[in-house]
Scaffold this motif. Structure first.
Motif, mmCIF file in Angstrom:
data_model
loop_
_atom_site.group_PDB
_atom_site.id
_atom_site.type_symbol
_atom_site.label_atom_id
_atom_site.label_comp_id
_atom_site.label_asym_id
_atom_site.label_seq_id
_atom_site.Cartn_x
_atom_site.Cartn_y
_atom_site.Cartn_z
ATOM 1 N N GLN A 42 -24.150 18.056 42.157
ATOM 2 C CA GLN A 42 -24.056 16.903 43.037
ATOM 3 C C GLN A 42 -25.073 16.962 44.167
ATOM 4 N N ARG A 43 -25.327 18.177 44.670
ATOM 5 C CA ARG A 43 -26.343 18.325 45.726
ATOM 6 C C ARG A 43 -27.710 17.879 45.220
ATOM 7 N N MET A 44 -28.020 18.221 43.974
ATOM 8 C CA MET A 44 -29.287 17.776 43.405
ATOM 9 C C MET A 44 -29.310 16.259 43.263
ATOM 10 N N ARG A 45 -28.204 15.702 42.813
ATOM 11 C CA ARG A 45 -28.145 14.261 42.604
ATOM 12 C C ARG A 45 -28.250 13.479 43.914
ATOM 13 N N ASN A 46 -27.896 14.122 45.010
ATOM 14 C CA ASN A 46 -27.999 13.473 46.314
ATOM 15 C C ASN A 46 -29.421 13.487 46.865
ATOM 16 N N ASP A 47 -30.310 14.241 46.225
ATOM 17 C CA ASP A 47 -31.711 14.305 46.639
ATOM 18 C C ASP A 47 -32.415 13.036 46.154
ATOM 19 N N PRO A 48 -32.946 12.209 47.071
ATOM 20 C CA PRO A 48 -33.574 10.946 46.662
ATOM 21 C C PRO A 48 -34.779 11.123 45.746
ATOM 22 N N SER A 49 -35.385 12.311 45.749
ATOM 23 C CA SER A 49 -36.550 12.537 44.881
ATOM 24 C C SER A 49 -36.143 12.964 43.471
ATOM 25 N N PHE A 50 -34.845 13.123 43.253
ATOM 26 C CA PHE A 50 -34.338 13.581 41.954
ATOM 27 C C PHE A 50 -34.124 12.368 41.052
ATOM 28 N N ILE A 51 -35.203 11.861 40.492
ATOM 29 C CA ILE A 51 -35.182 10.634 39.692
ATOM 30 C C ILE A 51 -34.283 10.814 38.456
ATOM 31 N N TYR A 52 -33.560 9.773 38.116
ATOM 32 C CA TYR A 52 -32.617 9.717 36.988
ATOM 33 C C TYR A 52 -31.380 10.596 37.183
ATOM 34 N N GLN A 53 -31.373 11.456 38.205
ATOM 35 C CA GLN A 53 -30.220 12.315 38.502
ATOM 36 C C GLN A 53 -29.811 13.180 37.306
ATOM 37 N N GLN A 54 -30.796 13.781 36.657
ATOM 38 C CA GLN A 54 -30.486 14.611 35.508
ATOM 39 C C GLN A 54 -31.447 15.786 35.409
ATOM 40 N N VAL A 55 -31.018 16.800 34.694
ATOM 41 C CA VAL A 55 -31.840 17.985 34.451
ATOM 42 C C VAL A 55 -32.117 18.050 32.946
ATOM 43 N N PRO A 56 -33.139 18.826 32.542
ATOM 44 C CA PRO A 56 -33.924 19.779 33.326
ATOM 45 C C PRO A 56 -34.859 19.118 34.328
ATOM 46 N N MET A 57 -35.065 19.837 35.428
ATOM 47 C CA MET A 57 -36.028 19.414 36.430
ATOM 48 C C MET A 57 -36.898 20.620 36.786
ATOM 49 N N VAL A 58 -38.195 20.386 36.893
ATOM 50 C CA VAL A 58 -39.136 21.459 37.218
ATOM 51 C C VAL A 58 -39.960 21.046 38.430
ATOM 52 N N GLU A 59 -39.938 21.892 39.444
ATOM 53 C CA GLU A 59 -40.816 21.704 40.597
ATOM 54 C C GLU A 59 -42.126 22.417 40.296
ATOM 55 N N ILE A 60 -43.218 21.654 40.259
ATOM 56 C CA ILE A 60 -44.503 22.228 39.903
ATOM 57 C C ILE A 60 -45.630 21.409 40.523
ATOM 58 N N ASP A 61 -46.562 22.092 41.149
ATOM 59 C CA ASP A 61 -47.743 21.440 41.728
ATOM 60 C C ASP A 61 -47.372 20.288 42.663
ATOM 61 N N GLY A 62 -46.325 20.503 43.450
ATOM 62 C CA GLY A 62 -45.925 19.504 44.419
ATOM 63 C C GLY A 62 -45.130 18.352 43.856
ATOM 64 N N MET A 63 -44.772 18.425 42.581
ATOM 65 C CA MET A 63 -44.004 17.359 41.936
ATOM 66 C C MET A 63 -42.631 17.871 41.522
ATOM 67 N N LYS A 64 -41.693 16.956 41.372
ATOM 68 C CA LYS A 64 -40.395 17.261 40.795
ATOM 69 C C LYS A 64 -40.303 16.463 39.498
ATOM 70 N N LEU A 65 -40.554 17.157 38.394
ATOM 71 C CA LEU A 65 -40.639 16.496 37.092
ATOM 72 C C LEU A 65 -39.327 16.612 36.335
ATOM 73 N N VAL A 66 -38.899 15.494 35.736
ATOM 74 C CA VAL A 66 -37.786 15.498 34.796
ATOM 75 C C VAL A 66 -38.275 14.893 33.484
ATOM 76 N N GLN A 67 -37.377 14.894 32.502
ATOM 77 C CA GLN A 67 -37.677 14.489 31.130
ATOM 78 C C GLN A 67 -38.478 15.594 30.422
ATOM 79 N N THR A 68 -37.813 16.232 29.483
ATOM 80 C CA THR A 68 -38.353 17.435 28.842
ATOM 81 C C THR A 68 -39.751 17.237 28.271
ATOM 82 N N ARG A 69 -39.960 16.151 27.551
ATOM 83 C CA ARG A 69 -41.269 15.958 26.918
ATOM 84 C C ARG A 69 -42.368 15.765 27.958
ATOM 85 N N ALA A 70 -42.063 15.060 29.044
ATOM 86 C CA ALA A 70 -43.053 14.882 30.100
ATOM 87 C C ALA A 70 -43.431 16.219 30.728
#
Length: 221
Positions: A42-70
């Motif tokens: 829930q803490r992650m889902r409350n983060d406005p930068s957590f698009i789609y509110q789902q995991v997996p999520m990877v913080e990399i190169d200043g980005m917060k990426l979701v969607q496995t294939r992306a």
């Protein structure tokens, strides 16, 4: 200098495992922040930068990426594991989409009710031995090269070897009739970065057992 990628997921395989494989094969060290409770999620889902509110999520190169294939595509492109041109990338994507279809069945298998597992296992074996593995064996035979695309290591090779390991856990004889797949598995497994990832104590996650299934269901219910 950018820090290590940070992986947000539960402490298990799921859809993050292919990302772990690809990062490890590329020789990239990463950190993991495990989601252990509903409150963590829930803490992650409350983060406005957590698009789609789902995991997996990877913080990399200043980005917060979701969607496995992306995420996989970004890592592959960054580490020169995505072919040399648009045609090679199309082939890599075509092969990895097929792998993902089969790997999805394998990943869901431990979560099925016991009464449905036998039918699922039969389906996995049938699709592996009669559809997907023959296709990849044929690709390797058609060009006589060491890798699936461009005779160069790509995300397709790495994710195929991950899939081979996963299917063999359910069916040890899965690749007995596919000598080129066995050779590819041995070749990739011998790469120093992959060999390290396959050793005990690495970030590679074990097979999803019943205890892990129950813990994940409680968190993600």
């Amino acid at each position: 200098m950018a820090g290590k990628p940070k992986l947000h997921y539960f402490n298990g395989r799921g859809r993050m495992e292919s990302i772990r494989w690809l990062l490890a094969a590329a020789g990239v060290e990463f950190e993991e922040k495990f989601i252990k409770t509903k409150e963590d999620l829930q803490r992650m889902r409350n983060d406005p930068s957590f698009i789609y509110q789902q995991v997996p999520m990877v913080e990399i190169d200043g980005m917060k990426l979701v969607q496995t294939r992306a995420i996989l595509n970004y890592i592959a492109d960054k580490h020169n594991l995505y072919g040399k041109d648009i045609k090679e990338r199309a082939l890599i994507d075509m092969y990895t989409e097929g792998m993902a279809d089969l790997n999805e069945l394998v990943a869901y298998y431990p979560f099925l009710p016991s009464g449905e597992q036998e039918a699922s296992l039969t389906q996995i074996k049938e699709k592996a031995k009669n559809r997907y593995f023959p296709a990849f064996e044929k690709v390797l035979k058609s060009h006589g090269q060491d890798y699936l695309v461009g005779n160069k290591l790509s995300k397709a090779d790495i994710l195929l070897v991950e899939l081979l390991y996963n299917v063999e856990e359910l069916d040890p004889s899965a690749i007995t009739s596919f000598p080129l797949l066995k050779a590819l598995k041995n070749r990739i497994s011998s790469l120093p970065t992959v060999k390290k990832f396959l050793q005990p104590g690495s970030p590679r996650k074990p097979y999803t057992d019943k205890k892990s299934v129950e813990e994940m269901k409680k968190t993600f219910a």
